[in-house]
Design a protein around this motif. Structure first.
Motif, PDB file in Angstrom:
ATOM      1  N   GLY A 115       0.798  -1.235   0.000  1.00  0.00           N
ATOM      2  CA  GLY A 115       0.000   0.000   0.000  1.00  0.00           C
ATOM      3  C   GLY A 115       0.827   1.280   0.000  1.00  0.00           C
ATOM      4  O   GLY A 115       0.313   2.358   0.294  1.00  0.00           O
ATOM      5  N   LYS A 116       2.090   1.178  -0.360  1.00  0.00           N
ATOM      6  CA  LYS A 116       2.980   2.336  -0.338  1.00  0.00           C
ATOM      7  C   LYS A 116       2.474   3.458  -1.249  1.00  0.00           C
ATOM      8  O   LYS A 116       2.362   4.612  -0.839  1.00  0.00           O
ATOM      9  N   GLY A 117       2.185   3.109  -2.481  1.00  0.00           N
ATOM     10  CA  GLY A 117       1.780   4.118  -3.470  1.00  0.00           C
ATOM     11  C   GLY A 117       0.486   4.809  -3.072  1.00  0.00           C
ATOM     12  O   GLY A 117       0.347   6.034  -3.216  1.00  0.00           O
ATOM     13  N   THR A 118      -0.456   4.050  -2.542  1.00  0.00           N
ATOM     14  CA  THR A 118      -1.757   4.593  -2.126  1.00  0.00           C
ATOM     15  C   THR A 118      -1.570   5.623  -1.016  1.00  0.00           C
ATOM     16  O   THR A 118      -2.139   6.718  -1.053  1.00  0.00           O
ATOM     17  N   GLN A 119      -0.749   5.285  -0.034  1.00  0.00           N
ATOM     18  CA  GLN A 119      -0.515   6.209   1.077  1.00  0.00           C
ATOM     19  C   GLN A 119       0.250   7.442   0.602  1.00  0.00           C
ATOM     20  O   GLN A 119      -0.032   8.561   1.037  1.00  0.00           O
ATOM     21  N   CYS A 120       1.193   7.242  -0.297  1.00  0.00           N
ATOM     22  CA  CYS A 120       1.967   8.383  -0.808  1.00  0.00           C
ATOM     23  C   CYS A 120       1.049   9.390  -1.497  1.00  0.00           C
ATOM     24  O   CYS A 120       1.186  10.604  -1.314  1.00  0.00           O
ATOM     25  N   ALA A 121       0.098   8.886  -2.291  1.00  0.00           N
ATOM     26  CA  ALA A 121      -0.798   9.785  -3.027  1.00  0.00           C
ATOM     27  C   ALA A 121      -1.580  10.665  -2.056  1.00  0.00           C
ATOM     28  O   ALA A 121      -1.783  11.868  -2.304  1.00  0.00           O
ATOM     29  N   LEU A 122      -1.981  10.111  -0.930  1.00  0.00           N
ATOM     30  CA  LEU A 122      -2.726  10.886   0.061  1.00  0.00           C
ATOM     31  C   LEU A 122      -1.820  11.910   0.753  1.00  0.00           C
ATOM     32  O   LEU A 122      -2.224  13.051   0.997  1.00  0.00           O
ATOM     33  N   LEU A 123      -0.588  11.497   1.034  1.00  0.00           N
ATOM     34  CA  LEU A 123       0.366  12.422   1.667  1.00  0.00           C
ATOM     35  C   LEU A 123       0.676  13.610   0.759  1.00  0.00           C
ATOM     36  O   LEU A 123       0.877  14.731   1.227  1.00  0.00           O
ATOM     37  N   VAL A 124       0.729  13.355  -0.529  1.00  0.00           N
ATOM     38  CA  VAL A 124       0.999  14.435  -1.492  1.00  0.00           C
ATOM     39  C   VAL A 124      -0.079  15.509  -1.353  1.00  0.00           C
ATOM     40  O   VAL A 124       0.213  16.712  -1.306  1.00  0.00           O
ATOM     41  N   GLU A 125      -1.335  15.089  -1.251  1.00  0.00           N
ATOM     42  CA  GLU A 125      -2.437  16.059  -1.154  1.00  0.00           C
ATOM     43  C   GLU A 125      -2.354  16.894   0.114  1.00  0.00           C
ATOM     44  O   GLU A 125      -2.581  18.089   0.092  1.00  0.00           O
ATOM     45  N   ASP A 126      -2.014  16.264   1.225  1.00  0.00           N
ATOM     46  CA  ASP A 126      -2.016  16.989   2.498  1.00  0.00           C
ATOM     47  C   ASP A 126      -0.755  17.795   2.766  1.00  0.00           C
ATOM     48  O   ASP A 126      -0.801  18.804   3.459  1.00  0.00           O
ATOM     49  N   PHE A 127       0.387  17.321   2.273  1.00  0.00           N
ATOM     50  CA  PHE A 127       1.647  17.956   2.667  1.00  0.00           C
ATOM     51  C   PHE A 127       2.450  18.518   1.496  1.00  0.00           C
ATOM     52  O   PHE A 127       3.536  19.054   1.689  1.00  0.00           O
ATOM     53  N   GLY A 128       1.958  18.372   0.280  1.00  0.00           N
ATOM     54  CA  GLY A 128       2.673  18.926  -0.881  1.00  0.00           C
ATOM     55  C   GLY A 128       3.998  18.247  -1.203  1.00  0.00           C
ATOM     56  O   GLY A 128       4.903  18.862  -1.755  1.00  0.00           O
ATOM     57  N   PHE A 129       4.105  16.972  -0.839  1.00  0.00           N
ATOM     58  CA  PHE A 129       5.334  16.231  -1.173  1.00  0.00           C
ATOM     59  C   PHE A 129       5.475  16.075  -2.686  1.00  0.00           C
ATOM     60  O   PHE A 129       4.482  16.012  -3.413  1.00  0.00           O
ATOM     61  N   CYS A 130       6.708  15.911  -3.130  1.00  0.00           N
ATOM     62  CA  CYS A 130       6.963  15.355  -4.459  1.00  0.00           C
ATOM     63  C   CYS A 130       7.118  13.846  -4.238  1.00  0.00           C
ATOM     64  O   CYS A 130       7.954  13.417  -3.448  1.00  0.00           O
ATOM     65  N   HIS A 131       6.276  13.079  -4.902  1.00  0.00           N
ATOM     66  CA  HIS A 131       6.284  11.621  -4.729  1.00  0.00           C
ATOM     67  C   HIS A 131       7.109  10.977  -5.843  1.00  0.00           C
ATOM     68  O   HIS A 131       6.762  11.084  -7.018  1.00  0.00           O
ATOM     69  N   LEU A 132       8.203  10.340  -5.457  1.00  0.00           N
ATOM     70  CA  LEU A 132       9.039   9.662  -6.454  1.00  0.00           C
ATOM     71  C   LEU A 132       9.012   8.162  -6.180  1.00  0.00           C
ATOM     72  O   LEU A 132       9.517   7.708  -5.142  1.00  0.00           O
TER      73      LEU A 132
END
Ligand code: C5P
Ligand code: MG
Length: 262
Positions: free
Chosen positions: A66-83
């Motif tokens: 579930g790494k990718g799924t959680q990353c997508a949510l973190l991007v929305e809340d914290f403005g991360f660049c997801h690589l």
């Protein structure tokens, strides 16, 4: 003085001829972890990007955890660049003229780790591009700052050591744990539409072996450095994300990172 990457690069030619050299003189991963923990703190790394400006969170867990799924949510809340290391490798595999296309394809299908020089370069380039991207503004992206989720990386000790020392010292590891049965179920479901050559039972088994033998020692290493948040990713996405978000909020609030199991 040669850098860690220079030294490891010398072995690339050999690494590429996996068949003739693989079995020789490879130290056990546990032994490698002990050695790295010992030198940590005495080495004086000079990474390309400063940890005070660039926040790097590694996101690990078995295939389908579930790494990718959680990353997508973190991007929305914290403005991360997801690589996602896997996504970057697949893009390189499909890039016309790539000298690594064939190598990447066969490693991915066999569930093996692509030689780290390739993956590290792809990630470093992507980090540099994101930091230079004028469209990235807002929280965490002013004055040369940036925040990155590096998903599916480091999968092997050499990647961990080289990235921390040469690119940017990571701040923490989000580690998603669940059962192999759940991972298999999720991957096979994803496989119906992903088009990925490794979302099938044969590749999954090989990926699990690599995960257990090569990636778990990386978790062990960061646990010894007290940097791992382990999160049970068996429950529904929202439940897992509530825990994930809590941990990341603490990091940005400046709390000291410590091992935690949620
Ligand atoms: O993370 P993901 O499942 O997308 O990775 C797919 C494959 O890409 C892995 O099984 C491995 O073959 C390769 N990979 C790698 N090194 C990484 C990440 C992925 O070799 N750090
Ligand atoms: Mg993924």
């Amino acid at each position: 003085m040669p850098t860690i990457i220079d030294k490891l690069s010398e072995t690339l030619a050999e690494t590429l001829h996996l068949t003739s050299h693989k079995a020789e003189a490879e130290p056990k991963e546990e032994q490698v972890v002990e050695e790295y923990v010992e030198v940590n703190g005495t080495a004086a790394p000079s990474p390309a990007f400063e940890q005070s400006k660039v926040t790097v969170i590694y996101v690990l867990g078995g295939p389908g955890a579930g790494k990718g799924t959680q990353c997508a949510l973190l991007v929305e809340d914290f403005g991360f660049c997801h690589l996602s290391a896997g996504d970057l490798l697949r893009a390189e595999q499909n890039r016309e003229g790539s000298e690594f296309g064939q190598l990447i394809r066969s490693c991915i299908k066999e569930g093996q780790i692509v030689p780290m020089e390739v993956t590290l370069k792809l990630i470093e380039n992507a980090v540099r591009a994101a930091l230079g991207d004028e469209n990235r503004k807002g929280a965490g992206w002013d004055d040369g700052k940036g925040r990155f989720l590096i998903d599916g990386f480091p999968r092997k000790m050499d990647q961990a050591i080289a990235f921390d020392a040469e690119v940017c010292l990571s701040s923490m590891v989000l580690f998603y744990t669940t059962t192999e049965d759940i991972m298999i179920e999720r991957i096979l479901e994803r496989g119906k539409t992903s088009g990925r050559e490794d979302d099938n039972m044969e590749s999954i088994k090989k990926r699990f072996v690599t995960y257990r033998e090569t990636t778990l020692p990386v978790i062990d290493y960061y646990t010894k450095l007290n940097k791992v948040a382990s999160i049970d990713s068996s429950p529904v996405v929202e439940e897992v994300y509530a825990k994930t978000k809590g941990v990341v909020e603490k990091l940005f609030a400046g709390e000291t990172v410590q091992n935690v199991t949620l």
